[in-house]
Design a protein around this motif. Structure first.
Motif, mmCIF file in Angstrom:
data_model
loop_
_atom_site.group_PDB
_atom_site.id
_atom_site.type_symbol
_atom_site.label_atom_id
_atom_site.label_comp_id
_atom_site.label_asym_id
_atom_site.label_seq_id
_atom_site.Cartn_x
_atom_site.Cartn_y
_atom_site.Cartn_z
ATOM 1 N N ARG A 1 -8.924 9.683 -3.105
ATOM 2 C CA ARG A 1 -9.326 8.382 -3.644
ATOM 3 C C ARG A 1 -8.144 7.430 -3.613
ATOM 4 N NH1 ARG A 1 -7.554 7.742 -9.038
ATOM 5 N NH2 ARG A 1 -6.720 9.677 -9.948
ATOM 6 N N THR A 2 -8.457 6.153 -3.513
ATOM 7 C CA THR A 2 -7.413 5.132 -3.584
ATOM 8 C C THR A 2 -7.222 4.706 -5.033
ATOM 9 O OG1 THR A 2 -9.034 3.386 -3.176
ATOM 10 C CG2 THR A 2 -7.884 4.290 -1.263
ATOM 11 N N VAL A 3 -6.008 4.234 -5.335
ATOM 12 C CA VAL A 3 -5.657 3.789 -6.685
ATOM 13 C C VAL A 3 -5.210 2.334 -6.595
ATOM 14 C CG1 VAL A 3 -4.120 4.155 -8.657
ATOM 15 C CG2 VAL A 3 -4.957 6.117 -7.345
ATOM 16 N N ASP A 4 -5.736 1.504 -7.479
ATOM 17 C CA ASP A 4 -5.397 0.074 -7.451
ATOM 18 C C ASP A 4 -3.938 -0.147 -7.861
ATOM 19 O OD1 ASP A 4 -7.894 -0.708 -6.646
ATOM 20 O OD2 ASP A 4 -8.660 -0.945 -8.692
ATOM 21 N N PHE A 5 -3.267 -1.031 -7.100
ATOM 22 C CA PHE A 5 -1.929 -1.475 -7.466
ATOM 23 C C PHE A 5 -1.987 -2.982 -7.664
ATOM 24 C CE2 PHE A 5 2.499 -2.709 -6.594
ATOM 25 C CZ PHE A 5 3.130 -1.909 -7.533
ATOM 26 N N PRO A 6 -1.238 -3.546 -8.628
ATOM 27 C CA PRO A 6 -1.406 -4.952 -9.016
ATOM 28 C C PRO A 6 -1.204 -5.982 -7.910
ATOM 29 C CG PRO A 6 -0.142 -3.785 -10.670
ATOM 30 C CD PRO A 6 -0.297 -2.848 -9.516
ATOM 31 N N ASP A 7 -0.373 -5.704 -6.899
ATOM 32 C CA ASP A 7 -0.164 -6.709 -5.860
ATOM 33 C C ASP A 7 -0.066 -6.038 -4.497
ATOM 34 O OD1 ASP A 7 2.584 -5.917 -5.297
ATOM 35 O OD2 ASP A 7 3.094 -6.832 -7.215
ATOM 36 N N SER A 8 0.226 -6.860 -3.470
ATOM 37 C CA SER A 8 0.216 -6.362 -2.086
ATOM 38 C C SER A 8 1.618 -6.070 -1.555
ATOM 39 C CB SER A 8 -0.482 -7.370 -1.177
ATOM 40 O OG SER A 8 0.190 -8.630 -1.224
ATOM 41 N N THR A 9 2.577 -5.868 -2.434
ATOM 42 C CA THR A 9 3.927 -5.517 -2.002
ATOM 43 C C THR A 9 3.902 -4.196 -1.240
ATOM 44 O OG1 THR A 9 4.874 -6.594 -3.947
ATOM 45 C CG2 THR A 9 6.275 -5.032 -2.783
ATOM 46 N N ASP A 10 4.696 -4.111 -0.168
ATOM 47 C CA ASP A 10 4.779 -2.861 0.572
ATOM 48 C C ASP A 10 5.427 -1.789 -0.295
ATOM 49 O OD1 ASP A 10 3.719 -4.149 2.749
ATOM 50 O OD2 ASP A 10 5.638 -4.416 3.780
ATOM 51 N N GLY B 1 0.610 -2.479 -0.698
ATOM 52 C CA GLY B 1 0.222 -1.938 -1.998
ATOM 53 C C GLY B 1 -0.720 -0.756 -1.920
ATOM 54 N N ALA B 2 -0.777 -0.089 -0.754
ATOM 55 C CA ALA B 2 -1.675 1.053 -0.596
ATOM 56 C C ALA B 2 -1.165 2.244 -1.411
ATOM 57 C CB ALA B 2 -1.783 1.437 0.872
ATOM 58 N N LEU B 3 -2.063 2.832 -2.189
ATOM 59 C CA LEU B 3 -1.742 3.967 -3.040
ATOM 60 C C LEU B 3 -2.962 4.876 -3.088
ATOM 61 C CD1 LEU B 3 0.199 5.331 -5.105
ATOM 62 C CD2 LEU B 3 -0.812 3.868 -6.867
ATOM 63 N N ALA B 4 -2.750 6.178 -2.833
ATOM 64 C CA ALA B 4 -3.872 7.117 -2.811
ATOM 65 C C ALA B 4 -3.430 8.463 -3.350
ATOM 66 C CB ALA B 4 -4.408 7.272 -1.387
ATOM 67 N N VAL B 5 -4.414 9.261 -3.795
ATOM 68 C CA VAL B 5 -4.134 10.588 -4.327
ATOM 69 C C VAL B 5 -5.275 11.522 -3.946
ATOM 70 C CG1 VAL B 5 -5.238 10.067 -6.542
ATOM 71 C CG2 VAL B 5 -3.528 11.905 -6.398
ATOM 72 N N GLY B 6 -4.954 12.783 -3.729
ATOM 73 C CA GLY B 6 -5.988 13.749 -3.388
ATOM 74 C C GLY B 6 -5.448 15.156 -3.373
ATOM 75 N N ILE B 7 -6.359 16.104 -3.124
ATOM 76 C CA ILE B 7 -6.020 17.511 -2.989
ATOM 77 C C ILE B 7 -6.446 17.951 -1.599
ATOM 78 C CG2 ILE B 7 -6.451 19.844 -3.846
ATOM 79 C CD1 ILE B 7 -6.977 18.649 -6.590
ATOM 80 N N PRO B 8 -5.539 18.517 -0.802
ATOM 81 C CA PRO B 8 -5.894 18.935 0.556
ATOM 82 C C PRO B 8 -7.130 19.833 0.574
ATOM 83 C CG PRO B 8 -3.532 19.126 0.221
ATOM 84 C CD PRO B 8 -4.126 18.806 -1.115
ATOM 85 N N GLY B 9 -8.055 19.505 1.458
ATOM 86 C CA GLY B 9 -9.286 20.265 1.562
ATOM 87 C C GLY B 9 -10.346 19.861 0.567
ATOM 88 N N GLN B 10 -10.023 18.920 -0.327
ATOM 89 C CA GLN B 10 -10.993 18.448 -1.307
ATOM 90 C C GLN B 10 -11.126 16.927 -1.195
ATOM 91 O OE1 GLN B 10 -10.558 20.181 -5.259
ATOM 92 N NE2 GLN B 10 -9.445 21.943 -4.411
ATOM 93 N N SER B 11 -11.216 16.235 -2.304
ATOM 94 C CA SER B 11 -11.500 14.799 -2.272
ATOM 95 C C SER B 11 -10.229 13.962 -2.315
ATOM 96 C CB SER B 11 -12.400 14.421 -3.458
ATOM 97 O OG SER B 11 -11.741 14.731 -4.679
#
Length: 410
Positions: A163-172, A151-161
């Motif tokens: 962050r991870t984003v919560d997903f409801p379960d641990s499904t791949d 359930g790993a989910l993340a977002v960002g801008i290269p060269g900047q910050s």
């Protein structure tokens, strides 16, 4: 006579024993003693640029050179056949996915949370956001989204910050597609969810069952194309009941979009026109099993093989494909041919490679007809590159100044 032979042999032995000093040229004769350096410094190895590391993904952003990533931190930037730059980032983890944002900044990711970025032309390794295997990376404007196991989910801008984003379960999670204010994620067991206004919604039709949603891409007209055992299409009005073209082979890599076409890798790299459902145009790989590819600017395509081979393709106005193998990939050296004037060549599918003291290059000046008739298994002989013969499918062909002079069945 015997004395002369003994004297000559003694000279060779003396040279072999003393020739390890720098600057000496040692004759190519069996050495009589061990030497700590190669017998002839004029010899060199014809290495695969990947150095035995399998390439896994490639991206080719408008206005930039293609970038290939792969095993053990492999990162290559290419300018064309035979011209590649290796980026030694000191990373030992496998990089399996790469994508570019709207500005042309890149993000590559892979096993054990590995994450590298290229921002404003500079590469750097980012601190791992999650201890996961990243499976997909997609851009939405400047932002780049990542999904992975557990359930790993993340977002960002290269060269900047980042962050991870919560997903409801641990499904791949296996695939992601973000646009405007919506983020779609797909995963194992038929998972397909969308994040809208900070709320997750399941949008996978029940009829899909438990098929893994392994890749998806959005077209500019709003359609979402998903792979879940076959291609599935989400129109603006909802999921289409007819899935369009049937495919019995799952893509080896990720579905990609460019210039109105869907692109995907199977046994070869394919371009599919979803506006008319025309049969896919295939781009063959010259060296090995196709593992991934990418469409580039001006109708160009770069295809990768698992063994480290590269091939460059161009779809011409008459809809024929002109392809070119890259000597930076694996060159089949099991068939070296010496022409009468001393030129050493090696046939490849759709062309010839010439081996010289300066390197390995594709033989220029051959017509498209000649190149299309030459294969890696072709028997060849002749006076020079301007006058040679080869056998193609029981046909003897004489090539004169790059053109077919005559041919006859043998």
């Amino acid at each position: 006579m015997m004395t002369a032979r003994l004297l000559f042999g003694g000279i060779l032995l003396l040279v072999a024993m003393t020739g390890c000093s720098e600057g000496e040229r040692i004759p190519l004769s069996p050495p009589s003693v061990l030497c700590e350096r190669p017998l002839d410094s004029g010899w060199y190895a014809l290495n695969n640029i990947c150095d035995g590391r399998s390439p896994r993904d490639v991206v080719w952003h408008e206005g930039l050179n293609p970038v290939v990533v792969g095993e053990n931190g492999l990162v290559l930037e290419g300018e064309g056949p035979g011209h590649w730059m290796v980026q030694n980032l000191g990373l030992s983890e496998d990089l399996t996915i790469v994508s570019a944002n709207a500005q042309g900044d890149l993000v590559a990711a892979g096993k054990n949370g590995s994450l590298v970025v290229r921002s404003h032309g500079q590469w750097q390794i980012e601190t791992s956001l999650e201890t996961t295997t990243w499976h997909d990376v997609r851009a939405n404007g400047q932002e780049i989204w990542l999904v992975g196991d557990g359930g790993a989910l993340a977002v960002g801008i290269p060269g900047q910050s980042w962050r991870t984003v919560d997903f409801p379960d641990s499904t791949d999670l296996l695939t992601v597609c973000a646009f405007e204010d919506s983020v779609f994620v797909g995963g194992r067991g038929g998972l397909l969810s969308v994040l809208v206004d900070n709320q997750w919604h399941n949008v996978a039709p029940a009829r899909w069952g438990q098929a893994d949603v392994s890749s998806m891409v959005r077209f500019p007209d709003g359609r979402l194309v998903v792979w879940a055992d076959s291609l599935r299409f989400r129109e603006l009005s909802g999921w289409a009941t007819s899935y369009g073209p049937y495919f019995n082979t799952a893509p080896r890599g990720r579905l990609k979009y460019r210039d109105g076409y869907l692109w995907y890798a199977t046994s070869s790299y394919r371009r599919f026109d979803l506006s008319s459902y025309e049969y896919p145009t295939r781009y063959s790989n010259f060296s090995g099993t196709t593992t991934e590819g990418t469409p580039g600017p001006d109708g160009q395509v770069l295809v990768l093989s698992q063994e480290g081979g590269f091939s460059w393709h161009l779809l011409q106005e008459d809809q024929t494909i002109r392809g070119e193998g890259d000597p930076a990939g694996i060159l089949p050296l099991n068939k070296l041919i010496r022409l009468d004037n001393g030129t050493v060549i090696s046939p490849i599918d759709y062309g010839l490679m010439e081996i010289t003291s300066g390197g390995v290059e594709k033989v220029p000046g051959l017509s498209a007809e000649v190149e299309s008739m030459i294969y890696g298994s072709s028997e060849m002989a002749g006076r020079s590159l301007a006058d040679f013969y080869f056998i193609n499918n029981f046909t003897l062909v004489h090539c004169l100044n790059g053109e077919v002079d005559w041919q006859e069945t043998v």
